[in-house]
Design a protein around this motif. Structure first.
Motif, PDB file in Angstrom:
ATOM      1  N   VAL A   1     -27.058   2.609 -21.377  1.00 57.86           N
ATOM      2  CA  VAL A   1     -26.216   3.600 -22.115  1.00 57.86           C
ATOM      3  C   VAL A   1     -26.444   3.092 -23.622  1.00 57.86           C
ATOM      4  N   SER A   2     -26.192   4.421 -24.392  1.00 57.18           N
ATOM      5  CA  SER A   2     -26.318   4.228 -25.711  1.00 57.18           C
ATOM      6  C   SER A   2     -24.834   3.855 -26.566  1.00 57.18           C
ATOM      7  N   GLY A   3     -23.951   4.447 -25.776  1.00 56.92           N
ATOM      8  CA  GLY A   3     -22.548   3.750 -26.257  1.00 56.92           C
ATOM      9  C   GLY A   3     -21.737   2.690 -25.852  1.00 56.92           C
ATOM     10  N   THR A   4     -20.345   2.572 -25.914  1.00 57.69           N
ATOM     11  CA  THR A   4     -19.806   1.314 -25.462  1.00 57.69           C
ATOM     12  C   THR A   4     -18.925   1.782 -24.281  1.00 57.69           C
ATOM     13  N   SER A   5     -19.158   2.720 -23.641  1.00 64.25           N
ATOM     14  CA  SER A   5     -18.645   2.587 -22.132  1.00 64.25           C
ATOM     15  C   SER A   5     -19.480   3.299 -21.093  1.00 64.25           C
ATOM     16  N   ALA A   6     -19.324   3.145 -19.945  1.00 66.48           N
ATOM     17  CA  ALA A   6     -20.033   3.691 -18.794  1.00 66.48           C
ATOM     18  C   ALA A   6     -19.137   3.742 -17.521  1.00 66.48           C
ATOM     19  N   THR A   7     -19.414   4.922 -16.671  1.00 66.66           N
ATOM     20  CA  THR A   7     -19.048   4.885 -15.455  1.00 66.66           C
ATOM     21  C   THR A   7     -19.769   4.419 -14.503  1.00 66.66           C
ATOM     22  N   VAL A   8     -19.710   3.578 -13.619  1.00 61.84           N
ATOM     23  CA  VAL A   8     -20.818   2.959 -12.642  1.00 61.84           C
ATOM     24  C   VAL A   8     -20.073   3.749 -11.407  1.00 61.84           C
ATOM     25  N   THR A   9     -21.066   4.423 -10.726  1.00 58.51           N
ATOM     26  CA  THR A   9     -20.731   5.284  -9.589  1.00 58.51           C
ATOM     27  C   THR A   9     -21.424   4.779  -8.103  1.00 58.51           C
ATOM     28  N   GLY A  10     -21.039   5.684  -7.324  1.00 54.33           N
ATOM     29  CA  GLY A  10     -21.862   5.246  -5.854  1.00 54.33           C
ATOM     30  C   GLY A  10     -21.410   3.937  -5.293  1.00 54.33           C
ATOM     31  N   LEU A  11     -20.217   3.497  -5.559  1.00 56.53           N
ATOM     32  CA  LEU A  11     -19.772   2.271  -4.946  1.00 56.53           C
ATOM     33  C   LEU A  11     -18.905   2.536  -3.642  1.00 56.53           C
ATOM     34  N   ALA A  12     -18.695   1.651  -3.063  1.00 58.73           N
ATOM     35  CA  ALA A  12     -17.959   1.539  -1.616  1.00 58.73           C
ATOM     36  C   ALA A  12     -16.570   1.659  -1.806  1.00 58.73           C
ATOM     37  N   PRO A  13     -15.770   2.272  -1.376  1.00 61.24           N
ATOM     38  CA  PRO A  13     -14.154   2.207  -1.271  1.00 61.24           C
ATOM     39  C   PRO A  13     -13.766   0.820  -1.074  1.00 61.24           C
ATOM     40  N   SER A  14     -12.423   0.545  -1.724  1.00 61.83           N
ATOM     41  CA  SER A  14     -11.711  -0.738  -1.448  1.00 61.83           C
ATOM     42  C   SER A  14     -12.608  -1.695  -1.237  1.00 61.83           C
ATOM     43  N   THR A  15     -13.501  -1.908  -2.616  1.00 63.07           N
ATOM     44  CA  THR A  15     -14.539  -3.070  -2.655  1.00 63.07           C
ATOM     45  C   THR A  15     -14.221  -3.602  -4.431  1.00 63.07           C
ATOM     46  N   SER A  16     -14.388  -4.977  -4.233  1.00 62.85           N
ATOM     47  CA  SER A  16     -14.383  -5.510  -5.767  1.00 62.85           C
ATOM     48  C   SER A  16     -15.845  -5.597  -6.127  1.00 62.85           C
ATOM     49  N   TYR A  17     -16.211  -5.480  -7.411  1.00 64.46           N
ATOM     50  CA  TYR A  17     -17.392  -5.472  -7.810  1.00 64.46           C
ATOM     51  C   TYR A  17     -17.240  -6.414  -9.008  1.00 64.46           C
ATOM     52  N   ARG A  18     -18.328  -7.104  -9.652  1.00 71.99           N
ATOM     53  CA  ARG A  18     -18.431  -7.966 -11.020  1.00 71.99           C
ATOM     54  C   ARG A  18     -19.129  -7.272 -11.808  1.00 71.99           C
ATOM     55  N   PHE A  19     -18.839  -7.012 -13.081  1.00 65.59           N
ATOM     56  CA  PHE A  19     -19.629  -6.236 -13.773  1.00 65.59           C
ATOM     57  C   PHE A  19     -19.641  -7.287 -15.282  1.00 65.59           C
ATOM     58  N   GLU A  20     -20.962  -6.996 -15.673  1.00 72.35           N
ATOM     59  CA  GLU A  20     -21.230  -7.670 -17.018  1.00 72.35           C
ATOM     60  C   GLU A  20     -22.133  -6.830 -17.878  1.00 72.35           C
TER      61      GLU A  20
END
Length: 382
Positions: A42-61
């Motif tokens: 992305v070019s800005g300072t925000s993003a929405t990560v989609t296509g995730l499984a429900p009730s699941t924890s993810y680690r983002f960097e």
């Protein structure tokens, strides 16, 4: 540039996590990583990560980039999706399913982004059996010249447009053995791993070499427990597999009726079959579609769990191709009692889910004639 700081997880849904972070001086863009894999730029300072499984924890960097290179990764944050509800966020009341070919057999080669907009559920064909009994994996065909990063991005874009993308298991040559508790567990674990890796919404069961209803039921329930209530489960049995409620496929569908999205039986490559009235019907007619669908509709499946599976062109199957008008007439017969042939159901099924085709690629090779005709008709059903 330096590593971004201030990364935080914001609003979540059953399939997405919103992220934001502080700007980095000199940065021209940012890369977003999910569980160690780059999933967005992305070019800005925000993003929405989609296509995730429900009730699941993810680690983002996040990393910052410019012409000189990429920064170290930011401190990681964890985002957890909500439980969600229903048969997947992208499955409308009346839906069109299309198989996308992960190989080149003479049909139009497509990327997921090329799949026609009329398709609500895209089944990626196919996952492959591994050396571990019951387990499956998926690898993009090198002949498609399709990077894994672009594939994931295209799946996310389809989901953002309200579509569901599932991984299909089986096919004409695919053999996956799920016949005991261990193989059922391996199946569920491996499919869930693919859902997490690629963002798939669920799984399509297209096993043409037999199915064990006890252990496939166990496998799909285990997958449901992992993936949550937005899991999409579709099936594409052959006609012979749905002639009786005692058949393995039919029993499996009934066993998981509470979590099943749709059964798109293949009304092709089958020859003549019995209809629900006991009469024999030959493939290629409105009667063949309606009288055989009636078996499922009166055999215990909800109308919303029944779809009509047909080839997109005469090249898409060895036999059983019908003009799109035959498909739309059959849907009208089942949903509204109009357009029927000699067989007319005793009642109508206005909630019938819709139709499926093999494949989006053959559809494209035929000028998109199937999706242009069947798609709007399905979406216009009552």
């Amino acid at each position: 540039p330096g590593a971004p700081d201030g990364l935080r997880a914001g609003a979540t849904t059953s399939s997405s996590v919103a992220l934001s972070w502080h700007p980095v001086g000199g940065a021209t863009g940012y890369h977003v990583y999910r569980d160690g894999t780059k999933v967005q730029s992305v070019s800005g300072t925000s993003a929405t990560v989609t296509g995730l499984a429900p009730s699941t924890s993810y680690r983002f960097e996040v990393t910052a980039t410019n012409a000189k290179g990429e920064s170290p990764r930011s401190a990681a944050v964890t985002g957890t999706t909500t439980a969600g509800s229903g048969n997947g966020p992208g499955v409308p009341k009346h839906a069109v399913t299309g198989y996308w070919q992960n190989f080149n057999n003479g049909a139009t080669v497509q990327k997921i982004s090329d799949v026609q907009d009329q398709y609500d559920i895209i089944a990626v064909a196919f996952a492959d059996a591994t050396a571990t009994r019951g387990a499956v994996d998926f690898t993009l065909d090198p002949a498609l010249n399709y990077t894994e990063e672009r594939f994931k991005s295209d799946i996310a874009a389809k989901q953002a447009a309200g579509k569901s993308v599932v991984i299909s298991v089986g096919g004409e040559r695919g053999t996956v053995t799920v016949n005991d508790a261990a193989s059922a567990s391996n199946f569920a674990d491996s499919v869930h791993a693919l859902m997490r890796k690629y963002g798939f919404n669920g799984v399509d069961i297209d096993l043409e070499n037999g199915i064990d209803p006890t252990y496939m039921t166990q496998a799909l329930r285990a997958l449901s427990a992992k993936a949550g209530s937005t899991l999409v489960i579709t099936m594409a049995p052959q006609t012979i597999d749905m002639q009786s409620t005692s058949a393995g496929y039919f029993r499996t569908a009934l066993n998981i009726k509470d979590i099943l999205t749709v059964v798109n039986m293949q009304y092709y490559n089958s020859g003549s079959m019995n209809g629900c009235d006991g009469k024999v019907y030959s493939q290629g007619s409105v009667d063949f579609l309606t009288a055989l669908a009636c078996i499922q509709l009166e055999g215990g499946l909800a109308p919303s769990q029944v779809g009509l599976g047909l080839p997109a062109s005469s090249r898409g199957a060895g036999s059983g191709y019908v003009a799109p008008s035959v498909v739309t007439n059959a849907l009208d017969c089942l949903a509204k009692g109009t357009g029927c042939g000699s067989f007319k159901p005793a009642r109508t099924y206005p909630d019938i889910r819709g139709a499926m085709t093999w494949s989006t690629n053959w559809d494209a090779a035929n000028g998109n004639a199937w999706s242009k005709a069947v798609g709007p008709h399905v979406h216009g059903l009552p």
